[in-house]
Design a protein around this motif. Structure first.
Motif, short mmCIF file in Angstrom:
data_model
loop_
_atom_site.label_atom_id
_atom_site.label_comp_id
_atom_site.label_asym_id
_atom_site.label_seq_id
_atom_site.Cartn_x
_atom_site.Cartn_y
_atom_site.Cartn_z
N ILE A 31 0.37 -1.38 0.05
CA ILE A 31 -0.15 -0.32 -0.24
C ILE A 31 0.95 0.90 0.43
N THR A 32 0.24 1.84 -0.63
CA THR A 32 1.29 3.36 -1.32
C THR A 32 0.95 5.13 -0.25
N VAL A 33 1.18 5.19 0.14
CA VAL A 33 1.02 6.29 1.20
C VAL A 33 1.81 8.12 0.99
N ARG A 34 0.85 8.84 0.41
CA ARG A 34 1.89 9.97 0.42
C ARG A 34 1.21 11.12 1.29
N GLN A 35 1.47 12.65 1.44
CA GLN A 35 0.87 13.22 1.45
C GLN A 35 1.09 14.05 0.77
N ARG A 36 -0.87 14.66 1.02
CA ARG A 36 -1.61 16.01 0.40
C ARG A 36 -0.83 16.75 0.01
N HIS A 37 -0.86 17.79 -0.78
CA HIS A 37 -0.92 19.04 -1.37
C HIS A 37 -1.98 20.05 -0.68
N LEU A 38 -3.05 19.39 -1.27
CA LEU A 38 -3.78 20.55 -0.31
C LEU A 38 -5.10 19.51 0.34
N LEU A 39 -5.38 20.54 1.23
CA LEU A 39 -6.50 19.51 1.95
C LEU A 39 -7.49 19.40 1.35
N ALA A 40 -7.86 18.36 2.18
CA ALA A 40 -9.53 17.61 1.16
C ALA A 40 -10.27 18.20 1.42
N ALA A 41 -10.90 18.70 0.64
CA ALA A 41 -12.70 19.19 0.89
C ALA A 41 -13.53 18.05 1.05
N PRO A 42 -14.25 18.89 1.98
CA PRO A 42 -15.77 17.61 2.43
C PRO A 42 -16.20 16.82 1.50
N LEU A 43 -15.80 15.47 0.91
CA LEU A 43 -17.03 14.96 0.34
C LEU A 43 -17.65 14.70 0.30
N ASP A 44 -18.18 15.62 1.22
CA ASP A 44 -20.08 15.68 0.84
C ASP A 44 -20.10 17.24 -0.33
N GLN A 45 -19.18 17.56 -0.61
CA GLN A 45 -19.23 18.56 -1.84
C GLN A 45 -19.31 17.80 -2.77
N GLY A 46 -19.21 16.92 -3.18
CA GLY A 46 -18.83 16.14 -4.55
C GLY A 46 -17.34 16.75 -4.99
N LEU A 47 -17.45 17.21 -6.11
CA LEU A 47 -16.71 17.29 -7.03
C LEU A 47 -16.78 18.57 -7.20
N LEU A 48 -17.58 19.40 -6.18
CA LEU A 48 -17.72 21.27 -6.92
C LEU A 48 -16.79 21.73 -5.28
N GLU A 49 -15.72 22.41 -6.18
CA GLU A 49 -14.62 22.88 -4.61
C GLU A 49 -15.15 24.00 -5.03
N PRO A 50 -16.07 25.51 -5.18
CA PRO A 50 -15.74 27.00 -6.16
C PRO A 50 -15.42 27.61 -4.44
N PRO A 51 -15.08 28.54 -4.57
CA PRO A 51 -14.86 29.46 -3.71
C PRO A 51 -15.97 29.95 -3.01
N PHE A 52 -15.51 30.83 -1.84
CA PHE A 52 -17.37 31.25 -0.59
C PHE A 52 -18.07 29.59 -0.16
N THR A 53 -17.56 28.53 0.25
CA THR A 53 -17.70 27.55 0.82
C THR A 53 -16.92 27.25 1.69
N GLY A 54 -17.42 27.02 2.91
CA GLY A 54 -16.81 26.76 4.52
C GLY A 54 -15.91 26.36 4.48
N SER A 55 -15.15 25.29 3.43
CA SER A 55 -14.03 24.52 3.39
C SER A 55 -12.75 25.54 2.42
N TRP A 56 -13.66 26.55 1.18
CA TRP A 56 -13.01 27.37 0.90
C TRP A 56 -12.26 28.42 1.62
N ALA A 57 -12.61 28.79 2.88
CA ALA A 57 -12.38 29.72 3.90
C ALA A 57 -11.33 29.43 4.41
N THR A 58 -11.52 28.25 4.75
CA THR A 58 -10.78 27.48 5.89
C THR A 58 -9.64 26.51 5.96
#
Length: 553
Positions: free
Chosen positions: A382-409
């Motif tokens: 099993i391969t493991v690596r550190q992510r360069h971006l913190l993962a956005a909430p999975l309930d957003q699916g493939l939507l990661e636009p500005p002005f979501t809670g995760s975008w600000a924090t």
């Protein structure tokens, strides 16, 4: 009559919520009762998304549906792919997979999946500064989250495993996958999906090809990312079209010249790179010696030339540094420089001008391998690596636009993302190449992709997750901006002024030094926390902030 129908609808909704809660509770009890018999760990769910009461699409508890009904609805939409998010797992529970019960002589939690997590944490979070085992035994608030989705890398959120002087509750994300990925799932293995290749050297041909292909695709297929000509051109630009031996500073560029340029976003880092001053203006217009430039400037010129552009804008070479009048004039134009640039080059991994970002990757960003027993005498890698971006909430699916809670924090990894000036430089860009420590990340107004990511790519179009009012947008901008640092406190207002120019309020409200006339009374609620003496609209710095109107509601 309408009130009667309304009451009936409310009653029906209440009945549905009660029924969902009863089913959810029944699933939870069933899992706990059957867990020990079926061999499914009650802590990590065997690192798979099936059969848990919180698996997306299953009935959820009423308090979850009432607290965020939109999130509950999105979970149902995304349930076509088995997905499970487990938050706030104490590391003490995971560590019990290594501890022996003195009464039985057996592990307190005989879970090989939890032991895999222990091995991974040993590899990433044991050094001369911190030890996750010691922190756990000392009762420190370190915890784990799991984001498990069939067909995607398994994400492990590691809260407070590391120290960060700027952020409370720092987080590191790790992703688990198999390389190569087997054609079909292996029974007994954690649920993992494929991921993309991450180059070991940013100067590699793969990285150069990724940059060019991302931009070419954007220019061909993303009309929303194109900047509309308005005649603006920076006062000065560095000409790089003649090669590295023919660099020079160009000034007095006429408006309407239809020039395309790249703009560099970088950390000064306390260094004193070659700069434009009154005394060097004439010489730099004649020739700029490439070898005299710091590494980050050289890299910006290399990238600009690779992309086929003839001009690049670098603040210390395009603003007269010892002329206050020129600095004030050009600082007021910086928003236009970055928003009108063809591409913004972000040297996110460089803490100072002398550290290149076109370089081999540091070891912490390279993958590590672990052997996992799927059966007695049978292991899989099993391969493991550190992510360069913190993962956005999975309930957003493939939507990661500005002005979501995760975008600000959510914190981006890299020295540049802690700098105040660089917030608007990236926020205003129509296209940006982030040379982050772990990967090159291309982001535009339509989507975001990284060199080690497989399609489909996250959508970044604002408004895709529901309407956010202009006032709420501004508050998120302020929250994200005030978590960053400035070398000079006098830059506090200039460094966010460019972001204000593209806000919807700008056309109808007066901008008042970080506030808006239409919301002035609310924005004047200021709160002081610890060492910070000035914060716009009462947002604390770091991630513990809340606006005062919420605190006093």
């Amino acid at each position: 009559m309408p009130s009667l129908f309304s009451s009936a609808k409310d009653l029906a909704k209440g009945v549905r919520l009660a029924a969902d809660t009863a089913v959810w509770a029944g699933n939870a009890v069933s899992r706990h009762v059957k867990g020990s018999k079926s061999g499914v760990c009650l802590v990590c769910n065997n690192l798979q998304p099936y059969g848990h009461e919180d698996t997306f699409g299953r009935p959820s508890a009423a308090w979850n549906q009432l607290s965020d009904p939109r999130q509950a609805a999105r979970k149902k939409e995304l349930a076509s792919v088995p997905t499970l998010v487990l938050e706030e797992i104490p590391t003490k529970k995971i560590l019990e997979s290594r501890e022996v019960d003195p009464k039985t002589g057996l592990p307190k939690n005989d879970c090989k999946y939890c032991r895999l997590l222990c091995e991974i944490f040993d590899a990433y979070f044991v050094d001369e500064w911190m030890n996750w085992i010691t922190e756990t035994k000392n009762g420190m608030p370190i915890q784990v989250g799991l984001m498990i989705r069939e067909g995607a890398p398994l994400i492990v959120n590691c809260w407070n495993f590391t120290y960060d002087k700027w952020f409370q509750n720092p987080r590191v994300d790790l992703e688990l996958y198999m390389d190569p990925m087997p054609p079909s799932p292996i029974p007994g293995a954690p649920t993992m999906g494929p991921t993309g290749y991450r180059a070991t050297d940013v100067r590699s041909e793969e990285c150069m090809r990724f940059m060019k292909e991302s931009i070419n695709e954007c220019c061909r297929t993303h009309p929303g990312c194109a900047t509309q000509p308005n005649g603006f051109a920076p006062t000065r630009l560095i000409y790089v079209g003649g090669g590295k031996d023919a660099l020079r500073l160009c000034d007095n560029i006429p408006s309407g010249s239809n020039i395309a340029w790249a703009a560099l976003s970088h950390c000064w880092g306390g260094g004193k790179p070659l700069s434009l001053t009154k005394s060097t203006l004439h010489d730099l217009k004649e020739r700029i010696n490439f070898s005299e430039l710091p590494a980050t400037f050289q890299d910006a010129i290399t990238v600009t030339q690779e992309l086929g552009l003839a001009y690049v804008w670098i603040d210390s070479l395009c603003i007269v540094q010892d002329d206050k009048t020129d600095w004030e004039k050009e600082a007021a134009l910086m928003g236009a420089v970055y928003s009108r640039a063809f591409i913004v080059i972000s040297g996110a991994s460089s803490p100072n001008p002398s550290t290149p970002y076109l370089r081999p990757r540091e070891e912490e960003w390279l993958p590590k391998r672990f052997n996992f027993p799927i059966a007695p005498g049978a292991n899989i890698p099993i391969t493991v690596r550190q992510r360069h971006l913190l993962a956005a909430p999975l309930d957003q699916g493939l939507l990661e636009p500005p002005f979501t809670g995760s975008w600000a924090t959510l914190k981006k990894v890299g020295p540049l993302y802690a700098r105040g000036w660089c917030f608007q430089e990236s926020f205003l860009a129509s296209r940006i190449l982030n040379f982050a420590p772990g990967a090159i990340i291309y982001e535009c107004r339509t989507h975001r992709k990284s060199e080690d990511q497989l399609p489909p790519y996250p959508c970044t179009i604002p408004g895709t997750l529901g309407e956010v009012t202009p006032l709420e947008q501004w508050h998120m901008i302020v929250k994200s901006y005030t978590s960053r640092q400035l070398t000079f406190t006098s830059d506090k207002l200039p460094a966010i002024a460019g972001a204000a120019t593209i806000m919807p309020q700008a056309g109808r409200s007066k901008y008042l030094a970080g506030l808006w006339s239409e919301s002035l009374l609310l924005d004047l609620l200021v709160c002081v926390y610890q060492e910070t003496s000035f914060i716009i609209r009462g947002y604390y710095p770091r991630d513990i902030s809340k606006p005062l109107n919420e605190l006093f509601a």
